[in-house]
Scaffold this active site. Structure first.
Site, PDB file in Angstrom:
ATOM      1  N   CYS A 113       0.820  -1.233   0.000  1.00 49.83           N
ATOM      2  CA  CYS A 113       0.000   0.000   0.000  1.00 49.83           C
ATOM      3  C   CYS A 113       0.848   1.276   0.000  1.00 49.83           C
ATOM      4  CB  CYS A 113      -0.955   0.011   1.188  1.00 49.83           C
ATOM      5  SG  CYS A 113      -2.172  -1.299   1.123  1.00 49.83           S
ATOM      6  N   HIS A 251      -3.178   7.354   3.096  1.00 51.77           N
ATOM      7  CA  HIS A 251      -3.616   6.093   2.490  1.00 51.77           C
ATOM      8  C   HIS A 251      -5.043   5.785   2.962  1.00 51.77           C
ATOM      9  CE1 HIS A 251      -3.807   2.082   1.106  1.00 51.77           C
ATOM     10  NE2 HIS A 251      -3.701   1.525   2.306  1.00 51.77           N
ATOM     11  N   ASN A 281     -10.145   0.472   0.109  1.00 56.33           N
ATOM     12  CA  ASN A 281      -8.678   0.522   0.122  1.00 56.33           C
ATOM     13  C   ASN A 281      -8.179  -0.045  -1.209  1.00 56.33           C
ATOM     14  OD1 ASN A 281      -5.954   0.097   0.475  1.00 56.33           O
ATOM     15  ND2 ASN A 281      -6.141  -0.840   2.510  1.00 56.33           N
TER      16      ASN A 281
HETATM   17  N1  COA Z   1     -18.296  -7.611   9.530  1.00 59.99           N
HETATM   18  C1  COA Z   1     -18.729  -7.874  10.761  1.00 59.99           C
HETATM   19  N2  COA Z   1     -17.913  -8.166  11.777  1.00 59.99           N
HETATM   20  C2  COA Z   1     -16.596  -8.194  11.529  1.00 59.99           C
HETATM   21  C3  COA Z   1     -16.064  -7.934  10.245  1.00 59.99           C
HETATM   22  C4  COA Z   1     -16.972  -7.645   9.232  1.00 59.99           C
HETATM   23  N3  COA Z   1     -16.587  -7.375   7.962  1.00 59.99           N
HETATM   24  N4  COA Z   1     -14.721  -8.023  10.298  1.00 59.99           N
HETATM   25  C5  COA Z   1     -14.409  -8.328  11.570  1.00 59.99           C
HETATM   26  N5  COA Z   1     -15.548  -8.431  12.311  1.00 59.99           N
HETATM   27  C6  COA Z   1     -15.682  -8.736  13.721  1.00 59.99           C
HETATM   28  C7  COA Z   1     -14.499  -9.516  14.252  1.00 59.99           C
HETATM   29  O1  COA Z   1     -14.672 -10.893  14.012  1.00 59.99           O
HETATM   30  C8  COA Z   1     -14.559  -9.175  15.722  1.00 59.99           C
HETATM   31  O2  COA Z   1     -15.541  -9.975  16.349  1.00 59.99           O
HETATM   32  P1  COA Z   1     -15.293 -10.555  17.832  1.00 59.99           P
HETATM   33  O3  COA Z   1     -15.172  -9.348  18.703  1.00 59.99           O
HETATM   34  O4  COA Z   1     -16.514 -11.374  18.057  1.00 59.99           O
HETATM   35  O5  COA Z   1     -14.021 -11.341  17.738  1.00 59.99           O
HETATM   36  C9  COA Z   1     -15.057  -7.732  15.731  1.00 59.99           C
HETATM   37  O6  COA Z   1     -15.686  -7.533  14.454  1.00 59.99           O
HETATM   38  C10 COA Z   1     -13.968  -6.715  15.907  1.00 59.99           C
HETATM   39  O7  COA Z   1     -12.893  -7.063  15.028  1.00 59.99           O
HETATM   40  P2  COA Z   1     -11.576  -6.229  14.983  1.00 59.99           P
HETATM   41  O8  COA Z   1     -10.596  -6.880  14.078  1.00 59.99           O
HETATM   42  O9  COA Z   1     -11.169  -5.953  16.407  1.00 59.99           O
HETATM   43  O10 COA Z   1     -12.125  -4.891  14.339  1.00 59.99           O
HETATM   44  P3  COA Z   1     -11.399  -3.537  14.192  1.00 59.99           P
HETATM   45  O11 COA Z   1     -12.207  -2.494  14.831  1.00 59.99           O
HETATM   46  O12 COA Z   1      -9.935  -3.606  14.542  1.00 59.99           O
HETATM   47  O13 COA Z   1     -11.504  -3.300  12.614  1.00 59.99           O
HETATM   48  C11 COA Z   1     -10.111  -3.408  10.650  1.00 59.99           C
HETATM   49  C12 COA Z   1     -10.846  -4.205  11.718  1.00 59.99           C
HETATM   50  C13 COA Z   1      -9.380  -4.367   9.735  1.00 59.99           C
HETATM   51  C14 COA Z   1     -11.145  -2.609   9.861  1.00 59.99           C
HETATM   52  C15 COA Z   1      -9.112  -2.440  11.323  1.00 59.99           C
HETATM   53  O14 COA Z   1      -8.362  -3.149  12.282  1.00 59.99           O
HETATM   54  C16 COA Z   1      -8.190  -1.772  10.351  1.00 59.99           C
HETATM   55  O15 COA Z   1      -8.605  -0.923   9.586  1.00 59.99           O
HETATM   56  N6  COA Z   1      -6.887  -2.081  10.400  1.00 59.99           N
HETATM   57  C17 COA Z   1      -5.896  -1.405   9.623  1.00 59.99           C
HETATM   58  C18 COA Z   1      -5.965  -1.711   8.147  1.00 59.99           C
HETATM   59  C19 COA Z   1      -4.890  -0.940   7.418  1.00 59.99           C
HETATM   60  O16 COA Z   1      -4.497   0.131   7.815  1.00 59.99           O
HETATM   61  N7  COA Z   1      -4.369  -1.466   6.348  1.00 59.99           N
HETATM   62  C20 COA Z   1      -3.323  -0.731   5.673  1.00 59.99           C
HETATM   63  C21 COA Z   1      -2.410  -1.596   4.987  1.00 59.99           C
HETATM   64  S1  COA Z   1      -3.228  -2.550   3.757  1.00 59.99           S
END
Ligand code: COA
Length: 334
Positions: A113, A251, A281
């Site tokens: 990215c 980004h 993204n």
């Molecule tokens: N729909 C519904 N629930 C979802 C889901 C979806 N699409 N994806 C994950 N969940 C659930 C998880 O299973 C978890 O459930 P649990 O609490 O029962 O285990 C809950 O939602 C929270 O998951 P979590 O991973 O803690 O969510 P988050 O708030 O961290 O959001 C991302 C996840 C990936 C959106 C976030 O961490 C993120 O944006 N990370 C950075 C990505 C990035 O910057 N990438 C750049 C380089 S490519």
């Protein structure tokens, strides 16, 4: 000698996929995706909308956008991608041929990215050194080809796209600084474990794990820390301070990350430019497609000081400070 931005364009596949549509095939919801990421829609490639095809279209859009240029030809093409058409050869020579740029220098780089920032830094150095007079850089990714369609933690986040920029040598200077970094200790945070030499050389030679994986929570925190560091370093190198910044283009991975970055630099919400609700993204295309959107609608104006910053697999990070050119650029997404 300076480096001038003269062209900008982007391309997305035809098919638009909304959060509601994804919710019908995955255990997710519009509400979860919108509140946790800010994404509402993204574009998915068909079998013919490959990385080279989207790159070609973005290149055409960038060439059409140029309103002020001398007659020199593009002599270098850099394609930043982690989803090349083939593992061998690179995608850039093919795109150069598709664009009929002639037998020019053409190379891929992979900083996932952060690819566009890495390509911009390299482009800047090639032009300042006199090696290149006119250069096209493209950030392009078709992440739908590497995602597991059953994985709700990654599949909804990404969209396919390409974005292109054309730079020339000039007395004007639009690239005021660039800064990049990496830490390979964290290669497992964002990865496709198998499909490379590591798995091919194993005695069993099995390619078991060929889907993209991301440790979302850890990436979230590292993205904020490294984009903060990158913006600070790039500002220092440019001699500007945060008070001089008109816009930041981070980004486009997650609105919550973008909001945090703008708060850390005491910028108001309107100063953080976004496109993620529309495109998701798009990896290496994320920064150019966001620039296109905001040049097209007139948010970005001549003379604006813009900080672009990204974080990605590697792990890698970077930033650049731009001074938007005075001449009009007819930027479009096609
Ligand atoms: N729909 C519904 N629930 C979802 C889901 C979806 N699409 N994806 C994950 N969940 C659930 C998880 O299973 C978890 O459930 P649990 O609490 O029962 O285990 C809950 O939602 C929270 O998951 P979590 O991973 O803690 O969510 P988050 O708030 O961290 O959001 C991302 C996840 C990936 C959106 C976030 O961490 C993120 O944006 N990370 C950075 C990505 C990035 O910057 N990438 C750049 C380089 S490519």
């Amino acid at each position: 000698m300076g480096v001038k931005i003269i062209g900008l364009g982007a391309s997305v596949p035809l098919k638009l996929v909304t959060n509601e549509e994804l919710s019908r095939v995955l255990d997710t919801s519009d509400e979860w995706i919108t509140t946790r990421t800010g994404i509402k829609r993204r574009h998915h490639s068909s079998s013919s909308e490959t990385t080279s095809y989207l790159s070609y279209k973005a290149g055409v859009a960038a060439l059409r956008s140029v309103t002020h240029s001398d007659d020199s030809d593009v002599d270098t093409l850099i394609v930043a991608t982690s989803t090349p058409d083939r593992r061998c050869p690179a995608t850039a020579p093919k795109v150069a041929a598709m664009l009929r740029l002639g037998k020019i220098r053409a190379l891929d780089i992979n900083a996932v990215c952060t690819g566009f920032i890495y390509a911009l830094e390299l482009a800047d150095a090639l032009i300042r050194s006199g090696k290149s007079k006119k250069l096209m850089l493209i950030g392009a990714d078709v992440f739908t080809t590497i995602l597991n369609k059953q994985d709700r933690t990654t599949y909804p986040l990404f969209g396919d796209a390409a974005g292109a920029m054309i730079l020339t040598n000039s007395d004007d200077d639009n690239i005021l600084s660039t800064y990049t970094g990496s830490d390979g200790e964290y290669e497992n945070l964002i990865t496709i474990p198998d499909g490379g030499t590591e798995s091919a050389l194993r005695p069993d030679g099995v390619n078991a794990d060929v889907f993209f994986r991301m440790e979302g929570k850890e990436v979230f925190l590292k993205a904020i820390a490294h984009m903060k560091e990158s913006v600070s370093e790039a500002l220092n190198l440019s001699g500007l301070s945060k008070e001089n910044v008109d816009y930041i283009v981070p980004h486009q991975a997650n609105k919550r990350i973008i909001d945090t970055i703008s708060q850390l630099f005491e910028l108001n919400k309107d100063q953080a430019l976004m496109s993620l609700e529309e495109y998701g993204n798009t990896s290496a295309a994320s920064i150019p497609i966001t620039l296109v959107r905001h040049v097209k609608v007139g948010t970005i104006k001549p003379g604006n000081k813009i900080v672009v910053t990204a974080f990605g697999g590697g792990i890698t990070w970077g930033a650049a400070v731009l001074r938007w050119p005075d001449e009009k650029i007819n930027a479009n997404v096609i």
